[in-house]
Design an enzyme around this catalytic site. Structure first.
Site, PDB file in Angstrom:
ATOM      1  N   TRP A 201      43.668  68.731  20.591  1.00  0.00           N
ATOM      2  CA  TRP A 201      42.789  67.851  19.833  1.00  0.00           C
ATOM      3  C   TRP A 201      42.354  68.587  18.556  1.00  0.00           C
ATOM      4  O   TRP A 201      42.052  69.779  18.587  1.00  0.00           O
ATOM      5  CB  TRP A 201      41.560  67.471  20.676  1.00  0.00           C
ATOM      6  CG  TRP A 201      40.560  66.697  19.874  1.00  0.00           C
ATOM      7  CD1 TRP A 201      40.646  65.386  19.511  1.00  0.00           C
ATOM      8  CD2 TRP A 201      39.355  67.205  19.296  1.00  0.00           C
ATOM      9  NE1 TRP A 201      39.568  65.037  18.735  1.00  0.00           N
ATOM     10  CE2 TRP A 201      38.755  66.143  18.588  1.00  0.00           C
ATOM     11  CE3 TRP A 201      38.727  68.454  19.290  1.00  0.00           C
ATOM     12  CZ2 TRP A 201      37.555  66.290  17.892  1.00  0.00           C
ATOM     13  CZ3 TRP A 201      37.520  68.597  18.594  1.00  0.00           C
ATOM     14  CH2 TRP A 201      36.950  67.512  17.916  1.00  0.00           C
ATOM     15  N   ASP A 368      33.255  51.770  12.511  1.00  0.00           N
ATOM     16  CA  ASP A 368      33.926  52.460  13.621  1.00  0.00           C
ATOM     17  C   ASP A 368      33.211  52.163  14.937  1.00  0.00           C
ATOM     18  O   ASP A 368      32.429  51.197  15.053  1.00  0.00           O
ATOM     19  CB  ASP A 368      33.993  53.971  13.303  1.00  0.00           C
ATOM     20  CG  ASP A 368      35.190  54.654  13.919  1.00  0.00           C
ATOM     21  OD1 ASP A 368      35.134  54.962  15.126  1.00  0.00           O
ATOM     22  OD2 ASP A 368      36.203  54.866  13.220  1.00  0.00           O
ATOM     23  N   ASP A 369      33.446  52.987  15.917  1.00  0.00           N
ATOM     24  CA  ASP A 369      32.938  52.850  17.281  1.00  0.00           C
ATOM     25  C   ASP A 369      31.419  52.633  17.310  1.00  0.00           C
ATOM     26  O   ASP A 369      30.681  53.304  16.584  1.00  0.00           O
ATOM     27  CB  ASP A 369      33.298  54.159  18.012  1.00  0.00           C
ATOM     28  CG  ASP A 369      33.071  54.060  19.505  1.00  0.00           C
ATOM     29  OD1 ASP A 369      32.590  53.023  19.974  1.00  0.00           O
ATOM     30  OD2 ASP A 369      33.392  55.045  20.186  1.00  0.00           O
ATOM     31  N   LYS A 478      41.285  49.459  13.293  1.00  0.00           N
ATOM     32  CA  LYS A 478      41.660  50.791  13.775  1.00  0.00           C
ATOM     33  C   LYS A 478      41.796  50.668  15.290  1.00  0.00           C
ATOM     34  O   LYS A 478      40.814  50.410  15.988  1.00  0.00           O
ATOM     35  CB  LYS A 478      40.569  51.792  13.391  1.00  0.00           C
ATOM     36  CG  LYS A 478      40.798  53.213  13.867  1.00  0.00           C
ATOM     37  CD  LYS A 478      39.745  54.128  13.223  1.00  0.00           C
ATOM     38  CE  LYS A 478      39.703  55.507  13.807  1.00  0.00           C
ATOM     39  NZ  LYS A 478      38.556  56.285  13.285  1.00  0.00           N
ATOM     40  N   TRP A 479      43.016  50.820  15.790  1.00  0.00           N
ATOM     41  CA  TRP A 479      43.317  50.628  17.222  1.00  0.00           C
ATOM     42  C   TRP A 479      43.336  52.005  17.873  1.00  0.00           C
ATOM     43  O   TRP A 479      44.285  52.767  17.709  1.00  0.00           O
ATOM     44  CB  TRP A 479      44.668  49.936  17.372  1.00  0.00           C
ATOM     45  CG  TRP A 479      45.102  49.657  18.767  1.00  0.00           C
ATOM     46  CD1 TRP A 479      45.379  50.578  19.731  1.00  0.00           C
ATOM     47  CD2 TRP A 479      45.344  48.375  19.365  1.00  0.00           C
ATOM     48  NE1 TRP A 479      45.766  49.953  20.893  1.00  0.00           N
ATOM     49  CE2 TRP A 479      45.759  48.593  20.693  1.00  0.00           C
ATOM     50  CE3 TRP A 479      45.262  47.058  18.900  1.00  0.00           C
ATOM     51  CZ2 TRP A 479      46.098  47.558  21.561  1.00  0.00           C
ATOM     52  CZ3 TRP A 479      45.593  46.034  19.765  1.00  0.00           C
ATOM     53  CH2 TRP A 479      45.999  46.291  21.080  1.00  0.00           C
ATOM     54  N   ASP A 480      42.276  52.292  18.625  1.00  0.00           N
ATOM     55  CA  ASP A 480      42.112  53.640  19.174  1.00  0.00           C
ATOM     56  C   ASP A 480      42.513  53.698  20.643  1.00  0.00           C
ATOM     57  O   ASP A 480      42.627  52.660  21.324  1.00  0.00           O
ATOM     58  CB  ASP A 480      40.638  54.054  19.005  1.00  0.00           C
ATOM     59  CG  ASP A 480      40.462  55.556  18.865  1.00  0.00           C
ATOM     60  OD1 ASP A 480      41.376  56.305  19.241  1.00  0.00           O
ATOM     61  OD2 ASP A 480      39.383  55.970  18.387  1.00  0.00           O
ATOM     62  N   ASN A 482      41.637  56.658  23.715  1.00  0.00           N
ATOM     63  CA  ASN A 482      40.983  57.961  23.805  1.00  0.00           C
ATOM     64  C   ASN A 482      41.044  58.680  25.143  1.00  0.00           C
ATOM     65  O   ASN A 482      40.165  59.504  25.433  1.00  0.00           O
ATOM     66  CB  ASN A 482      39.518  57.828  23.368  1.00  0.00           C
ATOM     67  CG  ASN A 482      39.381  57.837  21.859  1.00  0.00           C
ATOM     68  OD1 ASN A 482      40.046  58.618  21.180  1.00  0.00           O
ATOM     69  ND2 ASN A 482      38.567  56.964  21.323  1.00  0.00           N
ATOM     70  N   CYS A 528      45.564  55.018  16.307  1.00  0.00           N
ATOM     71  CA  CYS A 528      44.677  56.171  16.453  1.00  0.00           C
ATOM     72  C   CYS A 528      44.649  56.528  17.927  1.00  0.00           C
ATOM     73  O   CYS A 528      44.788  55.659  18.789  1.00  0.00           O
ATOM     74  CB  CYS A 528      43.270  55.801  15.981  1.00  0.00           C
ATOM     75  SG  CYS A 528      42.052  57.122  16.163  1.00  0.00           S
ATOM     76  N   ASP A 550      41.370  64.066  14.176  1.00  0.00           N
ATOM     77  CA  ASP A 550      39.920  64.036  14.009  1.00  0.00           C
ATOM     78  C   ASP A 550      39.450  65.235  13.185  1.00  0.00           C
ATOM     79  O   ASP A 550      38.274  65.336  12.842  1.00  0.00           O
ATOM     80  CB  ASP A 550      39.219  64.045  15.373  1.00  0.00           C
ATOM     81  CG  ASP A 550      39.191  62.645  15.990  1.00  0.00           C
ATOM     82  OD1 ASP A 550      39.393  61.673  15.234  1.00  0.00           O
ATOM     83  OD2 ASP A 550      38.995  62.530  17.210  1.00  0.00           O
TER      84      ASP A 550
HETATM   85  C1  GLA Z   1      38.368  58.784  18.253  1.00  0.00           C
HETATM   86  C2  GLA Z   1      38.864  58.635  16.822  1.00  0.00           C
HETATM   87  C3  GLA Z   1      37.728  58.824  15.864  1.00  0.00           C
HETATM   88  C4  GLA Z   1      36.635  57.844  16.158  1.00  0.00           C
HETATM   89  C5  GLA Z   1      36.184  57.992  17.593  1.00  0.00           C
HETATM   90  C6  GLA Z   1      35.207  56.914  17.987  1.00  0.00           C
HETATM   91  O1  GLA Z   1      38.061  60.084  18.534  1.00  0.00           O
HETATM   92  O2  GLA Z   1      39.893  59.527  16.558  1.00  0.00           O
HETATM   93  O3  GLA Z   1      38.176  58.686  14.536  1.00  0.00           O
HETATM   94  O4  GLA Z   1      37.098  56.545  15.918  1.00  0.00           O
HETATM   95  O5  GLA Z   1      37.279  57.918  18.501  1.00  0.00           O
HETATM   96  O6  GLA Z   1      34.782  57.040  19.270  1.00  0.00           O
END
Ligand code: GLA
Length: 731
Positions: A201, A368-369, A478-480, A482, A528, A550
């Site tokens: 990461w 964003d989130d 932005k399609w994340d 995680n 993403c 990130d």
């Molecule tokens: C991931 C993305 C970040 C951000 C966070 C939000 O880590 O890479 O850019 O959008 O999630 O929780």
């Protein structure tokens, strides 16, 4: 025609620009052998038998029945199968109804067609009859009744051959595919190096180069996605290959899940390269009549070094993989609120950022989130894709309209594949996540993965997304994603199909992205995954850009973006200017340098523009202008690596040259200043020797030959982390 069949010799010759790839059918049993892959050779006047060594004792199958295994274990095979005597890496492993694992393929027939057929449900490169020709080799295992079609496409103007494989069970009994790779090539020689991309990461895709040697080297992922740790790419290169010369074979898997690449130096000075879906966590039940498609591998050959390979990948992906209407367009300069506010925002705060940003020339605000459910930290609400009106006061439409009124577009973040245990979705459907009954699934970032093999789950989540996207004028998503996949179990699939979860998951993600981009063609979708954990050609088929990491520190980004650009075009690399000290590293770099580094990507901002130092803020209008001036060149030109800070620990440089060689932009970053160093000379690349270029800033003129062979002095930089651009235009 890029593919020819010579019936007298029983060979197929695929010609791609400066590359030839030759396949031979040998012996009464119709084995499919690999003759050659490399620099283009003329038709005729070469001996496929001798290149495949099939007349060398004891390796003659029909003439040497008593030593069949020596043949299997040495013959260069196009698609080796497990269990009959090829003890190297094989591509196909099955289990039949009797519990046996053996398969053996024989050539049956072939078809040569112009263009390139689609791979049903899978991302893949595309091209029409002017671009490419496709060869399908129909093979079978008559005992199993299994048809295997090896599909090859030769791109005529690019040094590219693609491969994929189709399976069809024509037998009466089910067959389980336990390993079904997409390609295998037996290269001559065992003295190769391997280049691969690794990290973690916040430090994705650092370049590694190691000797291949004898034995197997495996590059893989079983995380359910490629992951930060290893990219689905390997290059096998001659040891003398440099950036600008030497033979390079690049392999890239067009797939966003578990992958596997094996490079194996063998006993007779050959090197086998095999690539495909990772057999770990894979098993596919083929009922009678059932079909399976193994995703595409892109193979690039270059005799002009690693740089030549890179530029071929870039051309292929920009012209024949990315479908988005944005692929040849300048993307809006965006400002994302993640590093600006994290979860702590509301309508007013976002509008304050937007007001300031629009005044500076920034063109889009991305929320964003944290805008949905009860999400004020990363412990809850994934799956509840409903606007949190306590934060987004006045609702989403009001916010978007206000942003639009400022002359800016609006974008939004989603993580559709996930569910938080603390969410309404999970409370209503605890069985909708990937898990095994009776075991507690492991959490990562306090979240679980939705069971996308279940169409009802996909329908529900996609429905929520669609509603949000239809509610307001949203131009970007932005399609994340995680967390990795673990605890593989699905309440939806029957026991005999539990081995299919990982692949079905990836197919479902593709279907969702297909729907999203079809329903909302005007929306720019950025991939993403915790930064850049899912940066692969599969995603690029749907999304013209992917958040690269990130880590937005300009100096770390030199290494990350260099590794990413080894394969993927600059136009796909999500890159933003962020605030300092950098949130990941604590490092402070000049605002100007951060701009130069982000310029080699999609370019945008990730900071609270209302709170950064005034001097930095004042630089933004100039940076935005710089982006507009150079983005066409950067997005569409040829990329050359000049100096690697990762190697020399002092400075980094790269350049982009327009296709017509009339314009070039050089970026030079002095990472560490050296005492008593007033200047450093770098030699440029890719220019036209005889063209005279003017340095836009100094007005000096140089011939291309002078810039490339004598070089140009970088002067005027004092201190660490300083950078400069040199813009050259033909006089
Ligand atoms: C991931 C993305 C970040 C951000 C966070 C939000 O880590 O890479 O850019 O959008 O999630 O929780």
């Amino acid at each position: 025609m890029g593919v020819k069949y010579f019936a007298d010799k029983r060979i197929f010759k695929l010609d791609a620009n400066n590359t030839s790839y030759i396949i031979g059918i040998v012996d009464d049993e119709n084995f499919i052998g690999h003759v050659y892959f490399g620099r283009r050779i003329a038709d005729g006047h070469f001996s496929p038998e001798s290149l495949m060594r099939i007349n060398e004792y004891p390796f003659v199958p029909s003439k040497n029945k008593r030593d069949r295994l020596s043949f299997y274990d040495t013959f260069p095979q196009e698609y080796p199968t497990h269990g009959i005597g090829d003890f190297r890496e094989t591509c196909l492993e099955i289990r039949d109804v009797n519990g046996h694992a053996v398969s053996k393929l024989q050539y049956v027939s072939h078809r040569i067609t112009g263009g390139k057929p689609k791979l049903e449900g899978l991302p893949a490169t595309f091209g029409n009859e002017d671009d490419c020709t496709t060869l399908e080799l129909f093979c079978e295992d008559p005992v199993l009744g299994l048809e295997v079609v090896l599909v090859y496409t030769a791109f005529e103007k690019l040094d590219v051959i693609t491969r994929s494989v189709r399976f069809r069970n024509n037998g009466r009994d089910p067959v389980w595919l336990k390993k079904a790779l997409s390609c295998c090539v037996d290269l001559d020689g065992a003295d190769f190096d391997i280049i691969s991309l690794h990290g973690s990461w916040a430090r994705e895709r650092h370049v590694q180069r190691i000797p291949a040697g004898l034995g197997k080297k495996i590059f893989s992922s079983n995380r359910g996605e490629p992951g930060h740790q290893c990219n689905p790419f390997v290059a096998v290169v001659r040891p003398d290959a440099t950036e600008d010369s030497g033979e390079v074979y690049g392999f890239n898997f067009v797939y966003s899940g578990n992958f596997y690449a094996c490079v194996e130096g063998g006993q007779f000075e050959t090197t086998r390269v095999a690539m495909g879906i990772n057999p770990t966590d894979f098993e596919w039940l083929l009922e009678p009549g059932g079909e399976f498609i193994a995703p595409e591998v892109v193979m690039v050959f270059s005799y002009q070094g690693i740089g030549g390979m890179t530029r071929t990948f870039h051309d292929l992906y920009r012209g024949h993989l990315i479908r988005s209407p944005y692929r040849n367009k300048k993307r809006p300069v965006l400002i994302n609120n993640w590093e600006a506010t994290y979860f702590d925002f509301d309508t007013e705060k976002l509008l304050a950022i937007a007001r300031e940003a629009s005044a500076l020339g920034i063109e889009m605000l991305v929320m964003d989130d944290g805008w949905f459910g009860k999400r004020n930290n990363d412990n809850c609400s994934l799956g509840d894709w409903v606007v949190n009106e306590e934060k987004i006061k006045g609702g989403l439409k009001y916010l978007v309209d206000e942003v639009n009124r400022l002359g800016m577009d609006f974008g939004i973040w989603f993580e559709p594949e996930m569910v938080s245990p603390d969410s309404d979705l999970y409370r209503a459907h605890p069985d909708w996540c990937i898990h095994i009954e009776g075991r507690t699934p492991g959490l990562s970032r306090n979240q679980l993965v939705l069971d996308l093999t279940n169409p009802e789950v996909v329908e529900t989540v996609y429905g929520m997304l669609k509603k949000i996207l239809s509610e307001a004028n949203i131009r970007y998503v932005k399609w994340d994603m995680n967390r990795p996949l673990t605890d593989l179990g699905s309440n939806y699939l029957p026991p005999e199909r539990q081995g299919e979860i990982s692949h079905r998951y990836v197919l479902a993600v593709y279907r969702m992205l297909e729907r999203l981009t079809t329903d909302f063609p005007h929306i720019l979708v950025e991939g993403c995954s915790g930064g850049g954990a899912r940066f692969d050609p599969g995603i690029l088929y749907y999304c013209p850009q992917i958040w690269c990491s990130d880590d937005t520190d300009a100096i770390e980004r030199l290494i990350i973006q260099r590794g990413t650009a080894m394969v993927y075009p600059l136009s796909t690399i999500g890159a933003h200017v962020s605030d300092c000290p950098n949130h990941v590293l604590g490092r402070t770099t000049p605002f100007e340098t951060r701009g130069y580094v982000a310029l080699a990507g999609t370019f945008g901002y990730e900071l609270d523009v209302t709170r950064i130092p005034k001097e930095d803020r004042e630089m933004i209008p100039e940076q935005v202008k710089m982006y507009h001036r150079y983005n066409d060149l950067i997005r569409e030109g040829d990329y050359y690596r000049i100096a690697d800070y990762g190697e020399n620990r002092l400075y980094d440089a790269w350049m982009v040259v327009s296709k017509d060689k009339r314009e070039a932009l050089v970026t030079y970053i002095q990472v560490m200043q050296r005492p008593n160093y007033k200047s450093r000379r770098i030699r440029l690349k890719g220019l036209d020797e005889n063209t005279v270029y003017r340095d836009e800033q100094t007005g000096e003129t140089y011939t291309g030959s002078a810039l490339m062979y004598a070089g140009i002095n970088m002067t005027g930089l004092h201190g660490d982390f300083k950078g400069k651009l040199i813009h050259l235009t033909a006089v």
